[in-house]
Design a protein around this motif. Structure first.
Motif, PDB file in Angstrom:
ATOM      1  N   ALA A 208       0.646  -1.178   0.005  1.00 49.59           N
ATOM      2  CA  ALA A 208      -0.081  -0.156  -0.020  1.00 49.59           C
ATOM      3  C   ALA A 208       0.814   1.236  -0.064  1.00 49.59           C
ATOM      4  CB  ALA A 208      -0.823  -0.094   1.294  1.00 49.59           C
ATOM      5  N   ASP A 209       0.233   2.193  -0.512  1.00 49.83           N
ATOM      6  CA  ASP A 209       0.933   3.772  -0.341  1.00 49.83           C
ATOM      7  C   ASP A 209       1.161   4.141   1.104  1.00 49.83           C
ATOM      8  OD1 ASP A 209       1.875   6.490  -1.644  1.00 49.83           O
ATOM      9  OD2 ASP A 209       0.288   6.864   0.097  1.00 49.83           O
ATOM     10  N   PRO A 210       2.098   4.525   1.632  1.00 50.78           N
ATOM     11  CA  PRO A 210       2.304   4.722   3.000  1.00 50.78           C
ATOM     12  C   PRO A 210       1.354   5.805   3.581  1.00 50.78           C
ATOM     13  CG  PRO A 210       4.456   4.442   1.986  1.00 50.78           C
ATOM     14  CD  PRO A 210       3.455   4.481   0.917  1.00 50.78           C
ATOM     15  N   VAL A 211       1.247   6.627   2.942  1.00 48.57           N
ATOM     16  CA  VAL A 211       0.130   7.853   3.219  1.00 48.57           C
ATOM     17  C   VAL A 211      -1.253   7.284   3.198  1.00 48.57           C
ATOM     18  CG1 VAL A 211      -0.635   9.941   2.507  1.00 48.57           C
ATOM     19  CG2 VAL A 211       1.650   9.502   2.198  1.00 48.57           C
ATOM     20  N   GLU A 212      -1.619   6.416   2.266  1.00 46.55           N
ATOM     21  CA  GLU A 212      -2.831   5.923   2.054  1.00 46.55           C
ATOM     22  C   GLU A 212      -3.187   5.007   3.107  1.00 46.55           C
ATOM     23  OE1 GLU A 212      -5.772   3.008   1.877  1.00 46.55           O
ATOM     24  OE2 GLU A 212      -3.723   2.479   0.939  1.00 46.55           O
ATOM     25  N   TYR A 213      -1.904   4.161   3.547  1.00 49.15           N
ATOM     26  CA  TYR A 213      -2.158   3.046   4.536  1.00 49.15           C
ATOM     27  C   TYR A 213      -2.420   3.889   5.911  1.00 49.15           C
ATOM     28  CZ  TYR A 213      -0.918  -1.142   7.073  1.00 49.15           C
ATOM     29  OH  TYR A 213      -1.109  -2.283   7.817  1.00 49.15           O
ATOM     30  N   ARG A 214      -1.576   4.810   6.111  1.00 41.15           N
ATOM     31  CA  ARG A 214      -1.696   5.783   7.551  1.00 41.15           C
ATOM     32  C   ARG A 214      -3.111   5.932   7.723  1.00 41.15           C
ATOM     33  NH1 ARG A 214       3.564   6.034   6.448  1.00 41.15           N
ATOM     34  NH2 ARG A 214       5.103   6.160   8.437  1.00 41.15           N
TER      35      ARG A 214
ATOM     36  N   ARG B 270      -5.247  14.036   9.856  1.00 42.96           N
ATOM     37  CA  ARG B 270      -5.126  13.781   8.571  1.00 42.96           C
ATOM     38  C   ARG B 270      -5.055  14.967   7.653  1.00 42.96           C
ATOM     39  NH1 ARG B 270      -8.469   9.385   7.643  1.00 42.96           N
ATOM     40  NH2 ARG B 270      -9.034   9.864   5.710  1.00 42.96           N
ATOM     41  N   ASP B 271      -5.350  16.145   8.058  1.00 41.17           N
ATOM     42  CA  ASP B 271      -5.016  17.441   7.536  1.00 41.17           C
ATOM     43  C   ASP B 271      -3.460  17.391   7.266  1.00 41.17           C
ATOM     44  OD1 ASP B 271      -6.211  19.473   6.033  1.00 41.17           O
ATOM     45  OD2 ASP B 271      -6.301  20.856   7.786  1.00 41.17           O
ATOM     46  N   VAL B 272      -2.964  17.455   8.423  1.00 38.85           N
ATOM     47  CA  VAL B 272      -1.534  17.663   8.519  1.00 38.85           C
ATOM     48  C   VAL B 272      -0.937  16.687   7.427  1.00 38.85           C
ATOM     49  CG1 VAL B 272       0.755  17.888   9.700  1.00 38.85           C
ATOM     50  CG2 VAL B 272      -1.340  19.022  10.820  1.00 38.85           C
ATOM     51  N   LEU B 273      -1.121  15.313   7.660  1.00 35.91           N
ATOM     52  CA  LEU B 273      -0.480  14.525   6.965  1.00 35.91           C
ATOM     53  C   LEU B 273      -0.651  14.763   5.220  1.00 35.91           C
ATOM     54  CD1 LEU B 273       1.175  11.682   6.927  1.00 35.91           C
ATOM     55  CD2 LEU B 273      -1.059  10.588   6.835  1.00 35.91           C
ATOM     56  N   THR B 274      -1.943  14.990   4.946  1.00 33.43           N
ATOM     57  CA  THR B 274      -2.234  14.915   3.725  1.00 33.43           C
ATOM     58  C   THR B 274      -1.512  16.470   3.055  1.00 33.43           C
ATOM     59  OG1 THR B 274      -4.414  14.749   4.534  1.00 33.43           O
ATOM     60  CG2 THR B 274      -4.154  14.922   2.071  1.00 33.43           C
ATOM     61  N   ARG B 275      -1.459  17.590   3.862  1.00 32.23           N
ATOM     62  CA  ARG B 275      -0.858  18.690   3.441  1.00 32.23           C
ATOM     63  C   ARG B 275       0.683  18.583   3.238  1.00 32.23           C
ATOM     64  NH1 ARG B 275      -3.854  23.272   2.977  1.00 32.23           N
ATOM     65  NH2 ARG B 275      -5.785  22.698   3.651  1.00 32.23           N
ATOM     66  N   CYS B 276       1.400  17.613   4.169  1.00 30.07           N
ATOM     67  CA  CYS B 276       2.793  17.526   3.943  1.00 30.07           C
ATOM     68  C   CYS B 276       3.101  16.771   2.772  1.00 30.07           C
ATOM     69  CB  CYS B 276       2.960  16.660   5.140  1.00 30.07           C
ATOM     70  SG  CYS B 276       4.843  16.339   5.148  1.00 30.07           S
ATOM     71  N   ALA B 277       2.194  15.504   2.522  1.00 30.28           N
ATOM     72  CA  ALA B 277       2.433  14.938   1.432  1.00 30.28           C
ATOM     73  C   ALA B 277       2.171  15.829   0.127  1.00 30.28           C
ATOM     74  CB  ALA B 277       1.480  13.505   1.302  1.00 30.28           C
ATOM     75  N   GLU B 278       1.087  16.607   0.081  1.00 26.91           N
ATOM     76  CA  GLU B 278       1.135  17.428  -1.065  1.00 26.91           C
ATOM     77  C   GLU B 278       2.290  18.371  -1.525  1.00 26.91           C
ATOM     78  OE1 GLU B 278      -3.713  17.900  -0.831  1.00 26.91           O
ATOM     79  OE2 GLU B 278      -2.634  20.111  -0.725  1.00 26.91           O
ATOM     80  N   ALA B 279       2.600  19.157  -0.387  1.00 31.73           N
ATOM     81  CA  ALA B 279       3.556  19.929  -0.443  1.00 31.73           C
ATOM     82  C   ALA B 279       4.814  19.120  -0.835  1.00 31.73           C
ATOM     83  CB  ALA B 279       4.072  20.778   0.944  1.00 31.73           C
TER      84      ALA B 279
END
Ligand code: FES
Ligand code: FES
Lengths: 150, 739
Positions: free
Chosen positions: B550-556, B566-575
């Motif tokens: 699985a993708d590590p972001v999606e899995y988390r 969730r917001d912090v993780l997603t924004r970090c991945a996006e940036a």
């Protein structure tokens, strides 16, 4: 008596010639800039300029300064105002504790004297022997580059 | 119209190097605000307004706080909150921090607690003062209080005005806070939320005195301590005469196994102390497990076992597979660039005054009173800035040693600064730890249960009023016993801090094996147990993601339920550009997230590395961090702390390990304990998420775990296998490449 020029003025200090230049600057001449970090030439916190060249004052004998010109952080000021480089450090808020700042600024000043338009890589390599524990490195690099653009 | 395309450099200049995004959340999401009429933060312990704020006839305002400046910018941020609520220009404010006779006792400045506890207290106190003055002005001007407007300390109505400085009189603020004064609406804030430049920085850039290290009182003499060769050494015999005859030596002080020097010059004091320590005969005990043996030792030493969480379902389905891993972190140093220092002077009235960069001036003063046998209140400690400390370093020991020497030479101010080996070998380290995690998984690789075992020695040995916690207290005669600390309890803990996952699993068990014996001296180091615990949790979940393909972001995100996380993780991945990342030879990416103490600031970090397989060298190419520290008071201050913590954690994780043999610490200087340098520091991009109106969460320590774990995950991604022991030195990475 040790006679030398400090930040543009003549000084005369009654201290042993084999005392460290750092102790003479800090304790006899009450300079706030140079700091004891390691005493081993490993961290750069004690850096000052003698005739424009960087020395680590913790490992330099005081009598090595005799008859020469020593510049500390306070001596970079121009007419009582922060120098361009000092102002760039202030503008970039390039410090956390600021214990390393004096050494960083003096080493950077000597770089800019030699190379007024350094690249980022030049700045990093010039400062590589100066340690910062707070992780302020990138701000310090930005401050030096900012000063070089003025 | 000219279109201006911003290049990256311009962008960084405009923003100061970080991006901020702002969200108003319904405040039920995180309700930590004081209830109606209840006093917030440290105001509850010190309700008298005059203990915090003084308004002067000359138009200046004094703010007294018990939290101190450690280079983290706390005095500026707390000052901002005060100026805002008082409705004065920030430049009118003078902040006095950590004077045991002037400031309210706010305990220790640690654990990212200045913003959550000091700031709300000050904010309410300032609002109360403002309302008192507003009511006075209403009387004076003969108008209703609600018709008045205030700007920079001037209160006006219909062409008439009066200033705070005209209104105040001596005892006016000597009243208790009511908790009823309203705070200004967030939308009206002019100072909170602005990157006000730090008040201490200009002095430090032009060479004006600020640090205790720079103090030069008249008549100053210099102290130094001759430490034993190892922790458990006892002084057998020493001939003091040759040392007393050395240049500049004014006095040699002996008390049990404590040996100190007072000399006319600093270098003379240091030389004499070195000679003294070598001249003395010591009884040496050699019983340490050594840096390679410590991990085995931690798992076999006598320990106290506590189950902190158990939600395992007895009737849970049998898993299709299991996975387990053991992670090890060595001892780490605080490693302040300036060694610890203090100035102490015994006054004619029997008061010992000590200028110290301690984080806990009150408790340390009390410990020193005990050490010297002085009555309560006889030690006056004045916080004076020191080198960045990142936790309990030797600041308190230096204060105590300066006092021990100053007591031997009453009247003379004694200045003491340790040499480098004196700090490297004797400071209390961040404890070595072992984390063992296992999980049971279903056929798709989803987590059915999670079990985490934490092995650690203590993390908190601050003086706390006890002379046995001061290093020299153990060597004087009779020696003071060192009280053995505990792990504390939830949610802060010490060893177990962040040991409970931020994820929601169907079942989770967390057990701490707390080893009370301390082979090496240890105490609070930035994040305490959180660094190792987050490192372990965030590596393990990454290993599970890889196993599940699985993708590590999606899995988390499958297990991360809290919206803000969730917001912090997603924004970090996006940036970071997570989804568009292109893998190459030796190139890897890694991500990690944690909410500090499970309730405070949230940080996610994503990292790209380039590994050279031939020699195992790791280059951190870039790092991205996203952070939510609640309502941001000073965005630039938060940016500085997040980036600084991240870089320090990369240094720990890549390079640092305290080396020791069976008797002594072998890491004595920056050559034997190297840290990250300019050429190794990556560019860091930050995304700061503002939550106006939410509590201030404090941001000193939340990047430590996520940064280390993101790096670990990136290296594993690059080389295709895991190194579960920090630091990731080239030899270990090389071994992993060929594994
Ligand atoms: S104090 Fe001189 S190099 Fe460290
Ligand atoms: S700013 Fe603290 S050591 Fe550099």
């Amino acid at each position: 008596m040790l006679n030398f020029n400090l930040n543009g003025g003549d000084v005369s200090v009654d201290a042993p010639g084999d005392a460290t230049l750092l102790s003479v600057l800090s304790d006899d001449l009450k300079q706030a800039g140079p700091k004891f970090g390691c005493g081993l030439s490993q961290c750069g916190a004690c850096s000052v300029l003698i005739d424009g060249a960087v020395v680590r004052s913790c490992q330099t004998r005081a009598d090595a300064a005799v008859g020469r010109s020593v510049t500390t952080l306070a001596g970079l000021q121009e007419n009582g105002q922060p120098s361009v480089l000092q102002q760039a450090f202030i503008d970039e808020q390039a410090a956390q504790c600021g214990f390393c700042s004096s050494g960083m600024i003096l080493v950077a000043q000597s770089l800019l004297d030699r190379n007024p338009v350094p690249t980022e890589a030049d700045v990093r390599s010039a400062l590589n022997g100066n340690l910062c524990r707070c992780g302020t490195h990138n701000r310090i690099v930005r401050a030096v580059l900012r000063a070089s653009e003025v | 119209m000219n279109k201006h395309v911003m290049n990256r450099r311009d962008f960084l200049k405009v923003t100061g190097g970080f991006l901020t995004v702002s969200f108003l959340l319904p405040s039920v999401v995180f309700a930590q605000h004081a209830a109606e009429g209840e006093l917030p933060g440290d105001l509850a312990d010190h309700p008298n307004l005059s203990s915090w704020i003084r308004i002067n006839a000359d138009g200046t305002v004094n703010l007294f706080i018990g939290k101190v400046e450690l280079g983290q910018g706390a005095t500026t941020a707390v000052g901002q909150v005060c100026a805002e609520e008082l409705v004065i220009d920030f430049s009118r404010l003078h902040v006095t921090a950590g004077d045991t006779r002037l400031s309210p006792d706010e305990g220790t400045t640690a654990g990212s607690q200045s913003m959550p506890n000091c700031a709300p207290g000050v904010q309410q106190a300032a609002a109360e003062v403002r309302e008192i003055l507003r009511n006075l002005a209403a009387e004076r001007l003969g108008v209703a209080a609600d018709t008045l407007t205030i700007a920079d300390g001037t209160i006006s109505a219909g062409g008439n005005s009066v200033t705070y400085w005209e209104l105040v009189s001596d005892q006016m603020l000597n009243v208790e806070a009511t908790g009823k004064a309203p705070l200004l609406p967030v939308a009206e804030h002019k100072i909170i939320g602005k990157s006000i430049p730090r008040i201490d920085i200009p002095d430090k850039m032009i060479g004006r005195h600020r640090f205790v290290h720079e103090m030069t009182p008249d008549g100053m003499v210099f102290g130094a301590v001759a430490r034993p060769p190892t922790y458990k050494s006892k002084l057998v015999n020493v001939d003091l005469a040759p040392i007393e005859a050395m240049p500049g030596v004014l006095k040699v002080v002996r008390n049990g196994s404590f040996l100190g020097i007072i000399a006319s010059r600093q270098d003379q004091a240091m030389l004499a102390a070195d000679a003294l320590s070598k001249a003395a005969q010591w009884d040496i005990v050699a019983d340490l497990p050594g840096h390679d043996g410590i991990f085995e030792w931690l798992q076999t030493a006598e320990s106290e076992e506590t189950e902190w969480k158990n939600t395992l379902q007895p009737d849970a389905p049998q898993g299709a597979s299991t996975h387990e891993a053991t992670y090890e972190r060595p001892y780490h140093m605080h490693g302040s660039i300036g060694t610890s220092a203090a100035v102490a002077q015994m006054g004619a009235d029997g008061t010992m005054t000590v200028w110290t960069h301690s984080q806990s001036v009150w408790a340390t003063a009390a410990a020193i009173e005990q050490l010297l046998g002085l009555e309560e209140g006889k030690v006056h400690a004045i916080h004076t800035e020191g080198s960045g400390c990142y936790g309990h370093n030797m600041a308190d020991d230096a204060a105590a040693d300066a006092c021990l020497l100053a007591a031997a030479m009453p009247g003379s101010p004694v200045k003491l600064q340790y040499n480098r080996a004196g700090e490297h070998q004797w400071e209390p380290y961040g404890s070595a730890m072992v984390n063992k995690i296992s999980a049971s998984l279903d056929a798709k690789g989803d987590i059915l249960s999670w079990e985490h075992h934490i092995f650690s020695t203590p993390h908190g040995t601050r003086p706390g009023g006890d002379a046995g916690r001061l290093l020299s207290g153990r060597y004087v005669e009779p020696p003071f016993e060192m009280p053995v600390p505990s792990d504390g309890g939830p949610p802060n803990f010490s060893a177990t801090r962040n040991g409970l996952a931020n994820y929601e699993f169907p079942g989770e068990r967390v057990v701490t094996h707390f080893v009370r014996e301390m082979p090496l001296r240890v105490s609070s180091t930035r994040g305490l147990g959180a660094y190792a615990n987050v490192m372990a949790i965030e590596q393990f979940i990454d290993e599970l993601a890889v196993k599940a393909e699985a993708d590590p972001v999606e899995y988390r995100l499958r297990y991360l339920k809290e919206e803000r996380m969730r917001d912090v993780l997603t924004r970090c991945a996006e940036a970071f550009g997570w989804d568009n990342f292109e893998k190459g030879r030796g190139k890897g990416r890694g991500i990690a997230i944690a909410r500090y103490k499970n309730y405070a600031a949230i940080t996610a970090v994503a990292i790209e590395v380039q590994v050279t397989p031939r020699n195992g060298l790791v280059r951190v190419v870039r790092a991205v961090a996203a952070n939510d520290s609640g309502h941001m008071v000073n965005p630039d201050g938060i940016a500085n702390q997040v980036e600084g913590g991240l870089i320090q954690s990369l240094s720990w994780t890549l390079k640092e390990e305290v080396k020791f043999d069976n008797a002594r610490v072998l890491s004595t200087d920056w050559a034997s304990y190297p840290i990250l340098t300019f050429s190794e520091v990556p560019p860091v991009e930050l995304v700061l998420i503002d939550r106006p109106g939410e509590p201030y969460l404090g941001q000193g320590e939340s990047a430590q775990g996520p940064a280390g774990a993101a790096l670990a995950n990136a290296i594993a991604d690059a080389v295709g296998s895991r190194i579960r022991r920090v630091p990731f030195t080239p030899d270990r990475v090389k071994a992993a490449v060929t594994a």
